[in-house]
Design a protein around this motif. Sequence first.
Motif, short mmCIF file in Angstrom:
data_model
loop_
_atom_site.label_atom_id
_atom_site.label_comp_id
_atom_site.label_asym_id
_atom_site.label_seq_id
_atom_site.Cartn_x
_atom_site.Cartn_y
_atom_site.Cartn_z
N PHE A 195 0.83 -1.20 0.00
CA PHE A 195 0.00 0.00 0.00
C PHE A 195 0.87 1.26 0.00
N PHE A 196 1.89 1.27 0.86
CA PHE A 196 2.73 2.47 0.93
C PHE A 196 3.55 2.67 -0.34
N ALA A 197 3.93 1.59 -1.01
CA ALA A 197 4.64 1.74 -2.28
C ALA A 197 3.75 2.42 -3.32
N SER A 198 2.51 1.97 -3.42
CA SER A 198 1.59 2.62 -4.35
C SER A 198 1.29 4.05 -3.95
N LEU A 199 1.16 4.30 -2.64
CA LEU A 199 0.87 5.65 -2.16
C LEU A 199 2.00 6.61 -2.50
N LEU A 200 3.25 6.18 -2.34
CA LEU A 200 4.39 7.06 -2.65
C LEU A 200 4.43 7.41 -4.14
N LEU A 201 4.11 6.44 -4.99
CA LEU A 201 4.12 6.73 -6.43
C LEU A 201 2.98 7.67 -6.82
N VAL A 202 1.85 7.56 -6.15
CA VAL A 202 0.75 8.50 -6.42
C VAL A 202 1.13 9.90 -5.94
N LEU A 203 1.70 9.99 -4.76
CA LEU A 203 2.13 11.29 -4.24
C LEU A 203 3.23 11.90 -5.11
N PHE A 204 4.10 11.06 -5.66
CA PHE A 204 5.13 11.57 -6.55
C PHE A 204 4.52 12.23 -7.79
N ALA A 205 3.46 11.66 -8.31
CA ALA A 205 2.82 12.26 -9.48
C ALA A 205 2.31 13.66 -9.16
N PHE A 206 1.68 13.84 -8.01
CA PHE A 206 1.23 15.18 -7.62
C PHE A 206 2.42 16.12 -7.39
N ALA A 207 3.48 15.63 -6.73
CA ALA A 207 4.63 16.47 -6.45
C ALA A 207 5.35 16.88 -7.73
N ALA A 208 5.46 15.97 -8.69
CA ALA A 208 6.12 16.30 -9.95
C ALA A 208 5.32 17.34 -10.74
N GLY A 209 4.00 17.17 -10.78
CA GLY A 209 3.19 18.17 -11.47
C GLY A 209 3.27 19.54 -10.80
N TYR A 210 3.24 19.57 -9.47
CA TYR A 210 3.33 20.84 -8.75
C TYR A 210 4.71 21.48 -8.96
N PHE A 211 5.74 20.67 -8.95
CA PHE A 211 7.09 21.21 -9.16
C PHE A 211 7.21 21.81 -10.55
N ALA A 212 6.72 21.10 -11.57
CA ALA A 212 6.81 21.62 -12.94
C ALA A 212 6.08 22.95 -13.07
N LEU A 213 4.89 23.05 -12.48
CA LEU A 213 4.12 24.29 -12.56
C LEU A 213 4.85 25.45 -11.87
N ALA B 179 8.08 30.40 -11.82
CA ALA B 179 9.20 31.15 -11.27
C ALA B 179 10.12 31.66 -12.37
N LEU B 180 10.39 30.83 -13.37
CA LEU B 180 11.24 31.27 -14.47
C LEU B 180 10.57 32.36 -15.29
N ALA B 181 9.26 32.23 -15.50
CA ALA B 181 8.55 33.25 -16.26
C ALA B 181 8.55 34.59 -15.52
N CYS B 182 8.34 34.56 -14.22
CA CYS B 182 8.37 35.80 -13.44
C CYS B 182 9.76 36.41 -13.41
N GLN B 183 10.78 35.58 -13.31
CA GLN B 183 12.14 36.10 -13.30
C GLN B 183 12.51 36.71 -14.65
N ASP B 184 12.06 36.08 -15.72
CA ASP B 184 12.36 36.62 -17.05
C ASP B 184 11.59 37.91 -17.31
N CYS B 185 10.38 37.99 -16.79
CA CYS B 185 9.55 39.17 -17.05
C CYS B 185 9.87 40.33 -16.11
N CYS B 186 10.05 40.05 -14.84
CA CYS B 186 10.18 41.11 -13.84
C CYS B 186 11.54 41.13 -13.15
N GLY B 187 12.50 40.34 -13.63
CA GLY B 187 13.78 40.27 -12.94
C GLY B 187 14.57 41.55 -12.99
N GLY B 188 14.42 42.37 -14.05
CA GLY B 188 15.19 43.61 -14.16
C GLY B 188 14.50 44.84 -13.62
N LEU B 189 13.33 44.70 -12.98
CA LEU B 189 12.61 45.87 -12.48
C LEU B 189 13.08 46.33 -11.12
#
Length: 341
Positions: free
Chosen positions: A179-197, A202-212
């Motif tokens: 159960f915990f093995a499956s739970l960790l892989l499900v949680l990883f999917a949420f964590a990976a999606g959140y990290f990518a977003l 963060a990169l978009a904000c730095q590129d747009c507003c980094g020089g202000l």
Amino acid sequence: MFYVCKACDDGCKGCSKGCSQCCKACDDVCGGCTKCMNQACAPVAQVCDRPLGSYVVMTWIFSIPAAGMAGASLVNAGVKACTVVPLMVSNVANVGLALVHAAFAIYLQQRLVHLLRQAGGEAADQDPSAKDLMRRAWDIVLYDVGFCIYVVIFVGSFGFNCYAMSWPGRCNVGTPLPFFASLLLVLFAFAAGYFALMWWCALACQDCCGGLFGRQTPVKFVLGRRYGQPQGHGFRAQVIGQPVGYAAQPPVAQVMHPAPGPAAQVAATGHPQPVYATAQTVQASAPPAGGPGGTGRAAAGSAAKVAGAGLGLAGQGLQMAGKWLGEKGKSTGGRRGDGTE
């Protein structure tokens, strides 16, 4: 009594030598352990210093324990005896999926570093800009075959484990590891999606507003040599005593030359008048860029000019002293002639 003291002294020397050998052995063992740890941790440190290092670490935190739990479940008797659902198959699949997630994190980082270096040189991955990171990441999303295959595996892993999380309860296996093995892989999917977003935002904000906000570039100081990066890009470099990018001023020597006009004036009384000299600035020629030989010749020429000026001044002084002595001799001879007559 002498022999008693000598025996005690020999015993103490033996103990000291034994302790020294023990300390040396411990030092050798500790040194070997330290070297081994440094070699083991060097790849991890290299991964963390590159772009997407935090994503790699996060993936390992979820995937490695999941693979271990799924692998440990394979030797459980309750899991082997389960016939209601294919629990053994799900555990084998989770071991493979966890290893795929961990390996793809390294692959994704290597692909991003490779594209950055391909576009900007070997050191482009050390301090890339936000625009470069987004552009290369988007190239991977659009054109990389490995990323396309992994997207299918990622989605399949998430859906499969959402469904397989309930299988251990249906067989009463007596262990929570599947159960915990499956739970960790499900949680990883949420964590990976959140990290990518969040990473993309963060990169978009730095590129747009980094020089202000007037980002201040840190200054690195070095002793006697130019810093690795050229001035005006990345860290500004300065050399102690002279900023990099500005030519050093040649040495300036003060040489005393006699004032124009007569060298000396002698009064009617025969006493010399003081000679006033003016200070003129003699600027030594800047050392050429031809290497050590050119620099030595330029320094020798400058020293010769200064020495010549000094010798000229000394000669004029001697000439003035001779004239004064001549005038003094004439006046003295004249007075003696008047006295004899």
